[in-house]
Design a protein around this motif. Sequence first.
Motif, PDB file in Angstrom:
ATOM      1  N   MET A   1       0.861  -1.293   0.067  1.00 41.46           N
ATOM      2  CA  MET A   1      -0.059  -0.122   0.046  1.00 41.46           C
ATOM      3  C   MET A   1       0.787   1.386   0.009  1.00 41.46           C
ATOM      4  N   VAL A   2       1.767   1.465   1.062  1.00 40.76           N
ATOM      5  CA  VAL A   2       2.955   2.397   0.951  1.00 40.76           C
ATOM      6  C   VAL A   2       3.584   2.685  -0.588  1.00 40.76           C
ATOM      7  N   GLN A   3       3.867   1.399  -0.872  1.00 45.56           N
ATOM      8  CA  GLN A   3       4.790   1.455  -2.279  1.00 45.56           C
ATOM      9  C   GLN A   3       3.782   2.010  -3.295  1.00 45.56           C
ATOM     10  N   SER A   4       2.820   1.722  -3.434  1.00 46.17           N
ATOM     11  CA  SER A   4       1.703   1.897  -4.425  1.00 46.17           C
ATOM     12  C   SER A   4       1.466   3.571  -4.363  1.00 46.17           C
ATOM     13  N   ALA A   5       1.406   4.112  -2.846  1.00 46.92           N
ATOM     14  CA  ALA A   5       0.972   5.328  -2.825  1.00 46.92           C
ATOM     15  C   ALA A   5       2.299   6.347  -2.953  1.00 46.92           C
ATOM     16  N   GLN A   7       4.516   5.827  -5.407  1.00 44.42           N
ATOM     17  CA  GLN A   7       4.573   5.626  -6.689  1.00 44.42           C
ATOM     18  C   GLN A   7       3.748   6.629  -7.353  1.00 44.42           C
ATOM     19  N   GLU A   8       2.234   6.592  -7.007  1.00 46.24           N
ATOM     20  CA  GLU A   8       1.164   7.251  -7.550  1.00 46.24           C
ATOM     21  C   GLU A   8       1.300   8.617  -7.250  1.00 46.24           C
ATOM     22  N   PHE A  10       3.968  10.543  -5.726  1.00 48.83           N
ATOM     23  CA  PHE A  10       5.230  11.242  -5.736  1.00 48.83           C
ATOM     24  C   PHE A  10       6.149  10.804  -6.826  1.00 48.83           C
ATOM     25  N   GLY A  11       5.753   9.562  -7.624  1.00 51.77           N
ATOM     26  CA  GLY A  11       6.451   9.006  -8.668  1.00 51.77           C
ATOM     27  C   GLY A  11       7.820   8.473  -8.117  1.00 51.77           C
ATOM     28  N   ILE A  12       7.714   7.997  -6.890  1.00 52.82           N
ATOM     29  CA  ILE A  12       8.826   7.327  -6.235  1.00 52.82           C
ATOM     30  C   ILE A  12       8.776   5.878  -6.074  1.00 52.82           C
ATOM     31  N   ALA A  13       9.775   5.145  -7.006  1.00 53.98           N
ATOM     32  CA  ALA A  13       9.782   3.842  -6.768  1.00 53.98           C
ATOM     33  C   ALA A  13      10.563   3.338  -5.193  1.00 53.98           C
ATOM     34  N   ILE A  14       9.942   2.648  -4.554  1.00 52.93           N
ATOM     35  CA  ILE A  14      10.692   2.326  -3.482  1.00 52.93           C
ATOM     36  C   ILE A  14      10.169   0.931  -2.788  1.00 52.93           C
ATOM     37  N   SER A  15      11.264   0.230  -2.571  1.00 51.18           N
ATOM     38  CA  SER A  15      11.093  -1.366  -2.073  1.00 51.18           C
ATOM     39  C   SER A  15      10.317  -1.512  -0.799  1.00 51.18           C
ATOM     40  N   LEU A  16       9.937  -2.706  -0.660  1.00 50.80           N
ATOM     41  CA  LEU A  16       9.254  -3.101   0.677  1.00 50.80           C
ATOM     42  C   LEU A  16      10.193  -2.913   1.867  1.00 50.80           C
ATOM     43  N   GLY A  17      11.422  -3.336   1.593  1.00 53.88           N
ATOM     44  CA  GLY A  17      12.377  -3.272   2.691  1.00 53.88           C
ATOM     45  C   GLY A  17      12.714  -2.027   3.163  1.00 53.88           C
ATOM     46  N   THR A  18      12.814  -1.204   2.233  1.00 53.93           N
ATOM     47  CA  THR A  18      12.969   0.391   2.454  1.00 53.93           C
ATOM     48  C   THR A  18      11.844   0.896   3.333  1.00 53.93           C
TER      49      THR A  18
END
Length: 151
Positions: A1-5, A7-8, A10-18
């Motif tokens: 959920m945080v990952q998709s938010a 991305q949508e 801020f346009g930031i790709a972030i890993s689950l580990g991060t």
Amino acid sequence: MVQSAMQEVFGIAISLGTVNKLRFEASDAVTTCVDEAKQYIHCSKVVGADETSFNQANLDGCNPQQRKAWLWVAVTTPHASSRQSRPTQWLPLVTFFEIALTRCTQAAENLLGENFGGILNSDRHGAYNWVELERRQLCWAHLRREFIKIS
């Protein structure tokens, strides 16, 4: 959920580990403030308390049996401080949340402090029965519902 938010929005790709690493960093950053808020609740003259259930799952690894969790809340009531010379100064309103895998007396004591000596505004849940009746006030919303049911 945080990952998709991330991305949508801020346009930031972030890993689950991060995401998890940042969650721990944020928790560490506010630990002192959270401890101070909890201590303030423990020493307050009037506190409202309640709890509600939610599905905790095992996202943080602390609930392998995926038991139902409880979100506990304690809220102080702002009032004039008798310790201050000007009665127009008010003590702060503090709201404290805590998650527990139980709805028992131990969780209520942890929320309010074992030596809680203030007035408790709550429902009739048995976890609060350790607070003497003379220091308990029933929640007006619960009483109103009961009066309507009786009428």
